[in-house]
Motif scaffolding. Sequence first.
Motif, PDB file in Angstrom:
ATOM      1  N   THR A 705       0.844  -1.186   0.000  1.00 51.58           N
ATOM      2  CA  THR A 705       0.000   0.000   0.000  1.00 51.58           C
ATOM      3  C   THR A 705       0.886   1.246   0.000  1.00 51.58           C
ATOM      4  N   PRO A 706       0.325   2.421  -0.206  1.00 51.95           N
ATOM      5  CA  PRO A 706       1.127   3.651  -0.084  1.00 51.95           C
ATOM      6  C   PRO A 706       1.805   3.776   1.273  1.00 51.95           C
ATOM      7  N   CYS A 711       6.876   4.047   4.427  1.00 50.16           N
ATOM      8  CA  CYS A 711       7.809   3.497   5.419  1.00 50.16           C
ATOM      9  C   CYS A 711       9.127   3.099   4.775  1.00 50.16           C
ATOM     10  N   THR A 712       9.050   2.533   3.567  1.00 53.86           N
ATOM     11  CA  THR A 712      10.260   2.095   2.877  1.00 53.86           C
ATOM     12  C   THR A 712      11.181   3.269   2.573  1.00 53.86           C
ATOM     13  N   TYR A 713      10.591   4.370   2.124  1.00 52.78           N
ATOM     14  CA  TYR A 713      11.390   5.530   1.743  1.00 52.78           C
ATOM     15  C   TYR A 713      11.495   6.556   2.864  1.00 52.78           C
ATOM     16  N   GLN A 715       9.381   8.418   4.535  1.00 53.70           N
ATOM     17  CA  GLN A 715       8.630   9.663   4.391  1.00 53.70           C
ATOM     18  C   GLN A 715       7.775   9.855   5.649  1.00 53.70           C
ATOM     19  N   THR A 716       8.387  10.356   6.699  1.00 51.67           N
ATOM     20  CA  THR A 716       7.744  10.408   8.014  1.00 51.67           C
ATOM     21  C   THR A 716       6.460  11.239   8.002  1.00 51.67           C
ATOM     22  N   ALA A 717       6.519  12.435   7.408  1.00 49.19           N
ATOM     23  CA  ALA A 717       5.346  13.316   7.405  1.00 49.19           C
ATOM     24  C   ALA A 717       4.192  12.682   6.642  1.00 49.19           C
ATOM     25  N   ILE A 718       4.513  12.035   5.536  1.00 48.26           N
ATOM     26  CA  ILE A 718       3.465  11.391   4.737  1.00 48.26           C
ATOM     27  C   ILE A 718       2.886  10.196   5.479  1.00 48.26           C
ATOM     28  N   VAL A 719       3.734   9.431   6.135  1.00 47.25           N
ATOM     29  CA  VAL A 719       3.257   8.267   6.899  1.00 47.25           C
ATOM     30  C   VAL A 719       2.314   8.723   8.013  1.00 47.25           C
ATOM     31  N   ASP A 720       2.681   9.773   8.724  1.00 47.15           N
ATOM     32  CA  ASP A 720       1.803  10.284   9.784  1.00 47.15           C
ATOM     33  C   ASP A 720       0.464  10.732   9.215  1.00 47.15           C
ATOM     34  N   TYR A 721       0.503  11.384   8.060  1.00 44.70           N
ATOM     35  CA  TYR A 721      -0.748  11.844   7.436  1.00 44.70           C
ATOM     36  C   TYR A 721      -1.620  10.657   7.030  1.00 44.70           C
ATOM     37  N   LEU A 722      -1.003   9.652   6.415  1.00 51.82           N
ATOM     38  CA  LEU A 722      -1.772   8.483   5.980  1.00 51.82           C
ATOM     39  C   LEU A 722      -2.375   7.742   7.167  1.00 51.82           C
ATOM     40  N   LYS A 723      -1.650   7.683   8.273  1.00 49.25           N
ATOM     41  CA  LYS A 723      -2.188   7.030   9.473  1.00 49.25           C
ATOM     42  C   LYS A 723      -3.448   7.736   9.948  1.00 49.25           C
ATOM     43  N   LYS A 724      -3.412   9.070   9.949  1.00 53.48           N
ATOM     44  CA  LYS A 724      -4.583   9.823  10.399  1.00 53.48           C
ATOM     45  C   LYS A 724      -5.759   9.633   9.455  1.00 53.48           C
ATOM     46  N   GLY A 727      -4.693   4.945   6.795  1.00 50.89           N
ATOM     47  CA  GLY A 727      -3.785   4.138   6.007  1.00 50.89           C
ATOM     48  C   GLY A 727      -3.135   3.037   6.824  1.00 50.89           C
ATOM     49  N   VAL A 728      -2.995   1.881   6.215  1.00 52.86           N
ATOM     50  CA  VAL A 728      -2.357   0.736   6.872  1.00 52.86           C
ATOM     51  C   VAL A 728      -1.415   0.074   5.883  1.00 52.86           C
ATOM     52  N   LYS A 729      -0.587  -0.809   6.401  1.00 50.92           N
ATOM     53  CA  LYS A 729       0.307  -1.566   5.539  1.00 50.92           C
ATOM     54  C   LYS A 729      -0.449  -2.701   4.859  1.00 50.92           C
ATOM     55  N   GLY A 730       0.165  -3.226   3.806  1.00 54.41           N
ATOM     56  CA  GLY A 730      -0.487  -4.281   3.048  1.00 54.41           C
ATOM     57  C   GLY A 730      -0.713  -5.542   3.851  1.00 54.41           C
ATOM     58  N   GLU A 731       0.251  -5.886   4.734  1.00 56.71           N
ATOM     59  CA  GLU A 731       0.103  -7.109   5.523  1.00 56.71           C
ATOM     60  C   GLU A 731      -1.076  -7.003   6.488  1.00 56.71           C
TER      61      GLU A 731
END
Length: 741
Positions: A705-706, A711-713, A715-724, A727-731
């Motif tokens: 998923t995005p 997480c791979t790259y 992108q801390t700010a983007i990860v925090d935004y997606l969590k809010k 957003g979750v991981k594919g697994e």
Amino acid sequence: MVETERKGTPPPKKEKQGKKLISGTDKENVNGNIQLIDNGKADSASPTSVDQTPKIVVEAPAKVPAEAKQASLNLKNPADARADQNHVTGKTSPEMSPQETHDKVMKWNTDKMAPTPTIKIETVEHQTPNTSSTENESKSSKKKPGKQNSDKQNYPTEEIISGLKKAGIDVVKENDSKSVMSTDSEGSRLDRLLAQCTDDRKHLSPSLLRLYIDEMDEDGKFHMPKVSIREFLKHLKRTGLQPFRDPRLASLMNSLSNDPSGVLTIQSEIGCKKFMEVEDFIEVTSPVAYLLNKALSSNLIIPEFPEFCKEITAIYNTLLPMKGGENAQYIPQLARVDPDQLGISICTIDGQRFNIGNTNVPFCIQSCSKALNYAINVAELGPEKVHQHLGKEPSGVGFNQISLDKKGLPHNPMINPGAIACCSVLKNNWSLDDRFDFTIGEYKKMAGQEFVGFSNATFLSEKSCADQNFAIGYFLREHGVFPKETNLKQTLDLYFQLCSVEATCESAAVIAATLANGGVCPTTQESCLTPDSVRNTLSLMYSCGLYDYSGEFAFEVGLPGKSGVAGSIFIVVPNLMGICVWSPPLDSLGNSFRGIEFAKMLCKRFSFHQYDCISGGGGNKIDPRRYQTSESKESQIVNMLFAASAADTVLLRKYLQSGVDFNMPDYDGRTALHLSVCGGNLTVVKFLVEKARCNINPLDRWNSTPMDDGCTYEQTAIVDYLKKRGGVKGEVLLMQASQQY
């Protein structure tokens, strides 16, 4: 209903089909609306105490089809899937391909977006043996003032409610007006508001409105969705409309003003509100919704206006260093004007505006008034009566020569003899001052009430050296050209006055656009001239408007035009735009040197010539009335993905307005959201999630998923935004899918 009570409560009651109880530990897996119901407090005087423990009751969704359960087994790795399948059915099946696995997960991910079951938290009364009332009284007397009895917990603890909020669930206590949560989420409320915007003539299109709605604060916290006024105005100006000057948008701009009275006319974004409630914005845009929908969906007459302006700017930069010609010397006021000035203004029939150079400098329109006077006369009196006093043919002689055609009339209204005859017809039974006021009022109507002035110095200067024009006037009176009882002196004074009327490039372009629009002013929508008067005027401008250069201008440029000795040229592209070019130096024929060069360059780049419409006649010329690229749906998707990767928000907005599906993946299942996350551009990610309504958890063929990419790259700010945003991981998505079935 299966009832599972918390620790210290009686065993569950008998199961009833159709409902399922979710314990407090499962609260983070629940999505839906929660309602807390207070069934009342226990009576302390009763022989038994009531244990009121909240429980969560879920209205069960429809029964999961057998094939869906079968699909969920295959979502796991092949070995586990076969083992589970053998356990359930006792049969075996071949392994699923990676593509089939991806399709099953994507289907589950889509189904997960369906409306969730209704969830209620109820307090259940349980009668338990009670000790003596004395013991109860002693216990109650030991409690601290204001502290609730833990045995009478009417609602879930703050910990439980906090967990439910993290899961995206709205909670409200029934009959509790102080509750901070609502049973109706803001997303649902927003959807209902947008669903009411069904008439494009009364409401801004929901798909366009979403582009300007902010759903999160800068710190990432959710708030009441509001419209970003700055974003709205920025994109409105890109269409070519000028919201702070367009009379059609004056009421809207006053509503967007920070002034409490609502009557302050603002001139820039500084005076605007930053945000506005969605309901209020829908209301204030309603009167001009048709224009806004047309503009923001790129349906104005020139859809790609910024690209068109770049071409005009390139022409301007080429003209600016050019030298040639000289100012008109026979009128002293014109001879003293700075010859280096150059201005180009454009106004389309939809009110799109572009100005470059010295476009706010007033100049006398001089002979350009001749075309306007003729149009006003024909609109007032009709062509038959007007042409009793002047002809329709090119003269073949100088514009100030004393000559008549074979019928004993001035050749046409675009040269001095015909213009003087035209002034003799114009309200000839009125006083001179009323005739002038009427005519300049008509000019202002055609200019959309923009600048139209008068230069008394030029009037006196022109009158002082007007012997040739006086000779023409006496010659015309001798041959009976004027109406009866015409006052020659007043007629010549009116002619000199109208030649001394001032305009700017900007206001003159609106006048030309009124002619291009069939006599209706583009910026005010006021009807100023009749269609017949405009047709006749443009015909004569095409054949006679550029003095002795008229034939060559019609041949090379192929457009109606009218020049004046002050250095201006009005150019009309029928049904498209009006243009005014102003540069004081004149060529040998009395036309603006750089103005003529501009017209030539314009029609070399664009298919504006009257006969470019013939098949193949335009060659490689640009037609700004059409999109320059005709893309297939597949090409749009590919280019949209490239735009997301390159963080090209302008192109992304264009595709969103064109109806492109932003959830469409490439051959690897990678979506625009995947690519933008890898690129590390948070602005584009927010645009895709909030404006384009992209699926937050799409799976590519590697089941990523995005969130995985973020997480791979790192992108801390983007990860925090997606969590809010959920957003979750594919697994995690695969695990949830398998548990769902």
